[in-house]
Design an enzyme around this catalytic site. Sequence first.
Site, PDB file in Angstrom:
ATOM      1  N   ILE A 161       4.114 -11.360   2.010  1.00  0.00           N
ATOM      2  CA  ILE A 161       4.472  -9.943   2.219  1.00  0.00           C
ATOM      3  C   ILE A 161       4.605  -9.668   3.712  1.00  0.00           C
ATOM      4  CG2 ILE A 161       3.680  -7.549   1.925  1.00  0.00           C
ATOM      5  CD1 ILE A 161       2.463  -8.419  -0.760  1.00  0.00           C
ATOM      6  N   GLY A 162       3.732 -10.275   4.501  1.00  0.00           N
ATOM      7  CA  GLY A 162       3.830 -10.124   5.958  1.00  0.00           C
ATOM      8  C   GLY A 162       5.222 -10.512   6.444  1.00  0.00           C
ATOM      9  N   ARG A 187     -15.423 -10.999 -11.248  1.00  0.00           N
ATOM     10  CA  ARG A 187     -15.046  -9.814 -10.477  1.00  0.00           C
ATOM     11  C   ARG A 187     -16.010  -9.562  -9.316  1.00  0.00           C
ATOM     12  NH1 ARG A 187     -14.734  -3.817 -12.942  1.00  0.00           N
ATOM     13  NH2 ARG A 187     -16.976  -4.145 -13.008  1.00  0.00           N
ATOM     14  N   HIS A 210      -4.513   0.756  -8.882  1.00  0.00           N
ATOM     15  CA  HIS A 210      -3.398  -0.202  -8.840  1.00  0.00           C
ATOM     16  C   HIS A 210      -3.822  -1.421  -9.654  1.00  0.00           C
ATOM     17  CE1 HIS A 210      -0.273  -2.898  -7.615  1.00  0.00           C
ATOM     18  NE2 HIS A 210      -1.159  -3.735  -7.134  1.00  0.00           N
ATOM     19  N   ARG A 234       8.550   1.116  -9.286  1.00  0.00           N
ATOM     20  CA  ARG A 234       8.839   0.387 -10.521  1.00  0.00           C
ATOM     21  C   ARG A 234       9.083   1.369 -11.666  1.00  0.00           C
ATOM     22  NH1 ARG A 234       3.860  -3.936  -9.735  1.00  0.00           N
ATOM     23  NH2 ARG A 234       5.074  -5.613  -8.776  1.00  0.00           N
ATOM     24  N   ARG A 293      -7.980 -13.888  -6.281  1.00  0.00           N
ATOM     25  CA  ARG A 293      -8.938 -14.356  -7.293  1.00  0.00           C
ATOM     26  C   ARG A 293      -8.679 -15.831  -7.565  1.00  0.00           C
ATOM     27  NH1 ARG A 293     -11.827 -11.791 -11.994  1.00  0.00           N
ATOM     28  NH2 ARG A 293     -11.044  -9.803 -11.278  1.00  0.00           N
ATOM     29  N   GLY A 350       0.857 -13.710   8.312  1.00  0.00           N
ATOM     30  CA  GLY A 350       1.474 -15.016   8.091  1.00  0.00           C
ATOM     31  C   GLY A 350       1.794 -15.288   6.633  1.00  0.00           C
ATOM     32  N   GLN A 403     -13.224  -5.404   9.021  1.00  0.00           N
ATOM     33  CA  GLN A 403     -11.993  -4.784   9.541  1.00  0.00           C
ATOM     34  C   GLN A 403     -12.188  -3.276   9.719  1.00  0.00           C
ATOM     35  OE1 GLN A 403      -8.614  -6.083   7.183  1.00  0.00           O
ATOM     36  NE2 GLN A 403      -8.795  -8.189   7.924  1.00  0.00           N
ATOM     37  N   ASP A 442       4.171   0.606  -7.670  1.00  0.00           N
ATOM     38  CA  ASP A 442       4.107   1.017  -9.077  1.00  0.00           C
ATOM     39  C   ASP A 442       5.009   2.232  -9.307  1.00  0.00           C
ATOM     40  OD1 ASP A 442       1.820  -0.846  -9.673  1.00  0.00           O
ATOM     41  OD2 ASP A 442       0.889   0.425  -8.169  1.00  0.00           O
ATOM     42  N   VAL A 466      -2.915  -2.945   1.189  1.00  0.00           N
ATOM     43  CA  VAL A 466      -2.026  -3.573   0.214  1.00  0.00           C
ATOM     44  C   VAL A 466      -2.772  -4.664  -0.550  1.00  0.00           C
ATOM     45  CG1 VAL A 466       0.139  -4.877  -0.060  1.00  0.00           C
ATOM     46  CG2 VAL A 466      -0.018  -3.071   1.671  1.00  0.00           C
TER      47      VAL A 466
END
Length: 338
Positions: free
Chosen positions: A16-17, A98, A187, A162, A92, A13, A112, A159, A129
């Site tokens: 990116i989805g 972190r 990444h 890019r 974040r 939702g 998951q 990356d 992702v």
Amino acid sequence: MERSSTITITGAGGQIGYALLFRIAAGDMLGPDRPVRLRLLEIPQGVRAAEGAALELQDCAFPLLESVDVTVSAEDAFDGAEIGMLVGARPRGPGMERADLLAANAGIFGPQGAAIAKGAASGFRAVVVGNPANTNALIAANAAEGMPEGRFTALTRLDHNRAVGQLAEALEIGAGAIADVIIWGNHSATQFPDIAHAQLADGRTVFDALADRMGGPIAALAWLDDVFIPRVAGRGAEIIEVRGSSSVASAANAAIEHVRDEQRGSRRGWTSAAVVSRGEYGVPEGLVCSFPVISRGDGEGYRVVEGLDFDPRGRALFEASVAELVAERDAVRALGVL
Ligand code: NAX
């Protein structure tokens, strides 16, 4: 027509989805002869958005789209799944350390991974992702007991793309003429975009072409250090600044290319993907690290291209990124997750 594939997309939702679903259903990922069944996994806050996307998918009447299911249950989402695109993650928040970020994501990718081990198809493969992508993939792979950990990869194709895009602009050539760029490491801002082995379709090395264009090898080296590497590593922040929102269509495109090449075979030269290290290039075993990879499309997934050399500067950059991956792994271990 080929047999259909079941693909689970988490965070379906989200932005990116929304950029992924329609291209997958149109056949951009698995080809024009492969019907797809989509499973959209969300958390309760994201379900309505996923349901809305499912309505729009119906309105496209894609000939390849066999079914769309929306669920908040990881068990249901991954039951029988052959491909996982793990996009949903905890971003974040303000003031978040972190360790808090890693703990929050361990609470997503651990369960998951367990659901995948329980119900996914035997040939299942996943790309992570959602950030921190490499370490989230490490967590999922460890939680998926009984499933070979090599089934989990993380996305560094954005990356990679890019980097190719920056070289194409600098050389004023089409991106399709450039092969064998590499993203090494994490990444993150520590990644090492490496052109030491990159070539052009006309047989020249990218470095020689840059040196020709920029007035010699010293100028080319300066451009690589001062412009190319920071711009590729910082491109996500640049997109946020210019667009006012993070990379979406380019990220979805990269995820589609990652899965397409893994499933159906990579094209000319190699590409970059973060895969579980078996000790290649001295990277500690088990870390999910970006390497040059190829896939033959034979169901065996990505294999690391071995035997490439580094100059001392490149080796130091790679080792710094691997050190960051080690620190993330150790922080997750300290939480008792691994
Ligand atoms: P959005 O916030 O638009 O979407 C994320 C979606 O995930 C939301 O709908 C949310 O409800 C859902 N979600 C959260 N927890 C979930 C869970 N436990 N199960 C299922 N769904 C869950 O973010 P978007 O722009 O789509 O980005 C998604 C992720 O991609 C982020 O973590 C982002 O940092 C990461 N990126 C990774 C990139 C890469 O190259 N590896 C590049 C692009 C992007 O930055």
